[in-house]
Design a protein around this motif. Structure first.
Motif, PDB file in Angstrom:
ATOM      1  N   LEU A  10      -8.692  48.624  42.018  1.00 45.83           N
ATOM      2  CA  LEU A  10      -8.874  50.060  41.739  1.00 45.83           C
ATOM      3  C   LEU A  10     -10.353  50.462  41.754  1.00 45.83           C
ATOM      4  CD1 LEU A  10      -6.282  50.719  38.860  1.00 45.83           C
ATOM      5  CD2 LEU A  10      -5.928  50.771  41.328  1.00 45.83           C
ATOM      6  N   LYS A  11     -11.245  49.463  41.773  1.00 48.55           N
ATOM      7  CA  LYS A  11     -12.699  49.726  41.740  1.00 48.55           C
ATOM      8  C   LYS A  11     -13.031  50.616  40.535  1.00 48.55           C
ATOM      9  CE  LYS A  11     -12.931  48.808  46.641  1.00 48.55           C
ATOM     10  NZ  LYS A  11     -13.647  48.949  47.891  1.00 48.55           N
ATOM     11  N   MET A  12     -13.922  51.604  40.691  1.00 50.88           N
ATOM     12  CA  MET A  12     -14.326  52.417  39.529  1.00 50.88           C
ATOM     13  C   MET A  12     -13.475  53.689  39.460  1.00 50.88           C
ATOM     14  SD  MET A  12     -18.248  53.247  38.451  1.00 50.88           S
ATOM     15  CE  MET A  12     -18.454  54.711  39.444  1.00 50.88           C
ATOM     16  N   GLY A  92     -17.660  38.044  43.540  1.00 49.70           N
ATOM     17  CA  GLY A  92     -18.463  38.157  44.761  1.00 49.70           C
ATOM     18  C   GLY A  92     -17.996  39.234  45.722  1.00 49.70           C
ATOM     19  N   HIS A  93     -17.401  40.302  45.184  1.00 46.53           N
ATOM     20  CA  HIS A  93     -17.032  41.419  46.072  1.00 46.53           C
ATOM     21  C   HIS A  93     -18.298  41.933  46.758  1.00 46.53           C
ATOM     22  CE1 HIS A  93     -15.668  45.297  47.494  1.00 46.53           C
ATOM     23  NE2 HIS A  93     -14.436  44.822  47.385  1.00 46.53           N
ATOM     24  N   SER A  94     -18.163  42.375  48.001  1.00 47.37           N
ATOM     25  CA  SER A  94     -19.359  42.790  48.753  1.00 47.37           C
ATOM     26  C   SER A  94     -20.083  43.944  48.064  1.00 47.37           C
ATOM     27  CB  SER A  94     -18.973  43.184  50.173  1.00 47.37           C
ATOM     28  OG  SER A  94     -18.077  44.266  50.148  1.00 47.37           O
ATOM     29  N   TYR A 162     -10.876  37.271  52.679  1.00 44.90           N
ATOM     30  CA  TYR A 162     -11.808  37.567  53.763  1.00 44.90           C
ATOM     31  C   TYR A 162     -11.908  39.083  53.877  1.00 44.90           C
ATOM     32  CZ  TYR A 162     -13.625  38.561  58.348  1.00 44.90           C
ATOM     33  OH  TYR A 162     -14.369  39.106  59.366  1.00 44.90           O
ATOM     34  N   GLU A 163     -13.104  39.602  53.602  1.00 48.31           N
ATOM     35  CA  GLU A 163     -13.320  41.046  53.633  1.00 48.31           C
ATOM     36  C   GLU A 163     -14.570  41.369  54.457  1.00 48.31           C
ATOM     37  OE1 GLU A 163     -11.200  43.227  50.302  1.00 48.31           O
ATOM     38  OE2 GLU A 163     -13.187  42.757  49.541  1.00 48.31           O
ATOM     39  N   PRO A 164     -14.392  41.653  55.755  1.00 43.81           N
ATOM     40  CA  PRO A 164     -15.567  42.050  56.536  1.00 43.81           C
ATOM     41  C   PRO A 164     -16.082  43.388  56.001  1.00 43.81           C
ATOM     42  CG  PRO A 164     -13.534  42.306  57.826  1.00 43.81           C
ATOM     43  CD  PRO A 164     -13.132  41.742  56.511  1.00 43.81           C
ATOM     44  N   ALA A 167     -15.540  46.747  57.547  1.00 37.43           N
ATOM     45  CA  ALA A 167     -14.156  47.250  57.637  1.00 37.43           C
ATOM     46  C   ALA A 167     -13.665  47.820  56.304  1.00 37.43           C
ATOM     47  CB  ALA A 167     -13.228  46.118  58.079  1.00 37.43           C
ATOM     48  N   ILE A 168     -14.535  47.859  55.305  1.00 33.55           N
ATOM     49  CA  ILE A 168     -14.084  48.274  53.968  1.00 33.55           C
ATOM     50  C   ILE A 168     -14.208  49.791  53.787  1.00 33.55           C
ATOM     51  CG2 ILE A 168     -14.666  48.147  51.496  1.00 33.55           C
ATOM     52  CD1 ILE A 168     -15.207  45.212  51.821  1.00 33.55           C
ATOM     53  N   GLY A 169     -13.138  50.402  53.329  1.00 31.57           N
ATOM     54  CA  GLY A 169     -13.152  51.795  52.896  1.00 31.57           C
ATOM     55  C   GLY A 169     -13.389  52.818  53.986  1.00 31.57           C
ATOM     56  N   ASN A 170     -12.997  52.524  55.228  1.00 34.71           N
ATOM     57  CA  ASN A 170     -13.359  53.464  56.295  1.00 34.71           C
ATOM     58  C   ASN A 170     -12.311  53.602  57.402  1.00 34.71           C
ATOM     59  OD1 ASN A 170     -13.514  51.025  57.550  1.00 34.71           O
ATOM     60  ND2 ASN A 170     -15.746  50.980  57.706  1.00 34.71           N
ATOM     61  N   GLY A 205      -9.777  45.077  53.705  1.00 33.61           N
ATOM     62  CA  GLY A 205     -10.624  45.955  54.516  1.00 33.61           C
ATOM     63  C   GLY A 205      -9.757  46.977  55.211  1.00 33.61           C
ATOM     64  N   SER A 206      -9.632  48.160  54.562  1.00 37.15           N
ATOM     65  CA  SER A 206      -8.853  49.269  55.129  1.00 37.15           C
ATOM     66  C   SER A 206      -7.389  48.904  55.404  1.00 37.15           C
ATOM     67  CB  SER A 206      -9.520  49.822  56.390  1.00 37.15           C
ATOM     68  OG  SER A 206     -10.803  50.334  56.078  1.00 37.15           O
ATOM     69  N   VAL A 207      -6.822  48.084  54.531  1.00 33.60           N
ATOM     70  CA  VAL A 207      -5.385  47.799  54.636  1.00 33.60           C
ATOM     71  C   VAL A 207      -4.624  49.029  54.156  1.00 33.60           C
ATOM     72  CG1 VAL A 207      -3.474  46.412  53.716  1.00 33.60           C
ATOM     73  CG2 VAL A 207      -5.665  45.326  54.269  1.00 33.60           C
ATOM     74  N   LEU A 224      -2.980  40.212  50.696  1.00 34.41           N
ATOM     75  CA  LEU A 224      -3.816  41.359  51.045  1.00 34.41           C
ATOM     76  C   LEU A 224      -4.554  41.856  49.814  1.00 34.41           C
ATOM     77  CD1 LEU A 224      -1.071  43.233  53.102  1.00 34.41           C
ATOM     78  CD2 LEU A 224      -3.058  42.031  54.059  1.00 34.41           C
ATOM     79  N   LEU A 225      -5.822  42.217  50.017  1.00 38.98           N
ATOM     80  CA  LEU A 225      -6.598  42.829  48.935  1.00 38.98           C
ATOM     81  C   LEU A 225      -6.794  44.299  49.325  1.00 38.98           C
ATOM     82  CD1 LEU A 225      -9.826  41.253  47.361  1.00 38.98           C
ATOM     83  CD2 LEU A 225      -9.113  43.601  47.099  1.00 38.98           C
ATOM     84  N   VAL A 226      -6.227  45.177  48.543  1.00 41.41           N
ATOM     85  CA  VAL A 226      -6.165  46.590  48.933  1.00 41.41           C
ATOM     86  C   VAL A 226      -7.039  47.428  47.996  1.00 41.41           C
ATOM     87  CG1 VAL A 226      -4.592  48.520  49.347  1.00 41.41           C
ATOM     88  CG2 VAL A 226      -3.773  46.161  49.632  1.00 41.41           C
ATOM     89  N   GLY A 227      -7.951  48.193  48.578  1.00 44.86           N
ATOM     90  CA  GLY A 227      -8.802  49.083  47.782  1.00 44.86           C
ATOM     91  C   GLY A 227      -8.251  50.497  47.783  1.00 44.86           C
ATOM     92  N   SER A 228      -8.763  51.330  48.701  1.00 42.44           N
ATOM     93  CA  SER A 228      -8.417  52.770  48.721  1.00 42.44           C
ATOM     94  C   SER A 228      -6.914  53.035  48.595  1.00 42.44           C
ATOM     95  CB  SER A 228      -8.899  53.411  50.013  1.00 42.44           C
ATOM     96  OG  SER A 228     -10.165  52.933  50.348  1.00 42.44           O
ATOM     97  N   ALA A 229      -6.101  52.319  49.375  1.00 44.71           N
ATOM     98  CA  ALA A 229      -4.659  52.600  49.374  1.00 44.71           C
ATOM     99  C   ALA A 229      -4.008  52.254  48.028  1.00 44.71           C
ATOM    100  CB  ALA A 229      -3.964  51.836  50.505  1.00 44.71           C
TER     101      ALA A 229
HETATM  102  P1  PGA Z   1     -10.470  49.175  51.135  1.00 52.38           P
HETATM  103  O1  PGA Z   1     -11.222  48.232  50.067  1.00 52.38           O
HETATM  104  O2  PGA Z   1      -9.021  48.782  51.133  1.00 52.38           O
HETATM  105  O3  PGA Z   1     -10.702  50.564  50.611  1.00 52.38           O
HETATM  106  O4  PGA Z   1     -11.124  48.940  52.440  1.00 52.38           O
HETATM  107  C1  PGA Z   1     -10.986  46.857  50.035  1.00 52.38           C
HETATM  108  C2  PGA Z   1     -11.938  46.212  49.063  1.00 52.38           C
HETATM  109  O5  PGA Z   1     -13.099  46.622  49.005  1.00 52.38           O
HETATM  110  O6  PGA Z   1     -11.571  45.302  48.305  1.00 52.38           O
END
Ligand code: PGA
Length: 244
Positions: A10-12, A92-94, A162-164, A167-170, A205-207, A224-229
């Protein structure tokens, strides 16, 4: 082992209402998958309480810990402090590496996790896309190499996401075949170099609810590691239940 692992980072973001929505939407879910919700620190206590009282299938993770377990570190959170609530921690999140977190500090955090029975979710990945995948392998190898020296207890298990970073959040998710190639590299590196019982490799990364299956179809990806979604629990639920 669980079939698949799905992490909501969920981040912040988030509040009690969002956590309640998660509890509600996963109410009748009983598949053999591991679902890890990683809310901000201030929601861990509430999340843990509501998960237990609803006998929810959800597991909890923190988004980070300090490498020391206690002391004069204003504003930081230790493994000791999250332990009552949280079985996992992202390490160690980017978005933390970009704030100056080094491989050395990240390695210390992994050790702290293992010593305190927190299961680490280690994030690795390159900042910039390169056509030459060997360059990406080199970067990931540098990020994984410190683990060679630290993991002594072969009963432990590790999640590696693996999180390039590009590819994150975009909405610019990495090509699934490339993810597959990199997962194979991570698998063979960890198998040959790290004395550990189990390594599970995830992609992040943008999953979203359209592309998730393409990653899970890769041989060495089982999560899968999911941020925005993940900020929309119904979207995250679709990802977990494979409905397009
Ligand atoms: P994202 O974030 O799904 O919004 O790209 C993934 C993450 O940063 O862990």
């Amino acid at each position: 082992m669980n079939n698949n692992i799905y992490i909501a980072n969920l981040k912040m973001n988030g509040n009690i209402q969002l956590i309640d929505k998660y509890i509600n939407i996963f109410k009748d879910y009983n598949e053999n998958n591991l679902i890890i919700l990683c809310p901000p620190f201030t929601l861990l206590g509430y999340s843990s309480h509501i998960i237990n009282s609803n006998q929810s299938i959800l597991s909890l993770g923190a988004q980070n810990i300090h490498h020391e377990t206690e002391g004069a570190f204003t504003g930081e959170i230790s493994a000791n402090l999250i332990k009552p609530y949280s079985e996992f921690s992202i390490i160690g999140h980017s978005e933390r590496r970009l704030n100056g977190e080094s491989n050395e500090i990240i390695t210390k955090k992994i050790i702290t996790c293992f010593k305190n029975n927190i299961k680490p979710i280690l994030c690795v990945g390159e900042y910039n896309y390169s056509d030459n995948v060997d360059e990406t392998f080199k970067i990931i190898e540098l990020q994984l190499k410190p683990l060679k020296n630290i993991i002594l207890d072969s009963q432990l298990s590790l999640l590696i996401a693996y999180e390039p970073v590009w590819a994150i959040g975009n909405n610019n998710a990495c090509d699934p075949d490339r993810v597959g190639e990199i997962a194979n590299f991570i698998k063979s590196f960890t198998t040959n170099n790290i004395n550990i019982n189990e390594v599970n490799i995830l992609y992040g990364g943008s999953v979203d609810d359209k592309n998730h299956e393409d990653y899970l179809n890769q041989k060495n990806i089982n999560g899968l590691l999911v941020g925005s979604a993940s900020l929309d629990p119904s979207k995250f639920f679709k990802i977990v239940t494979n409905n397009r």
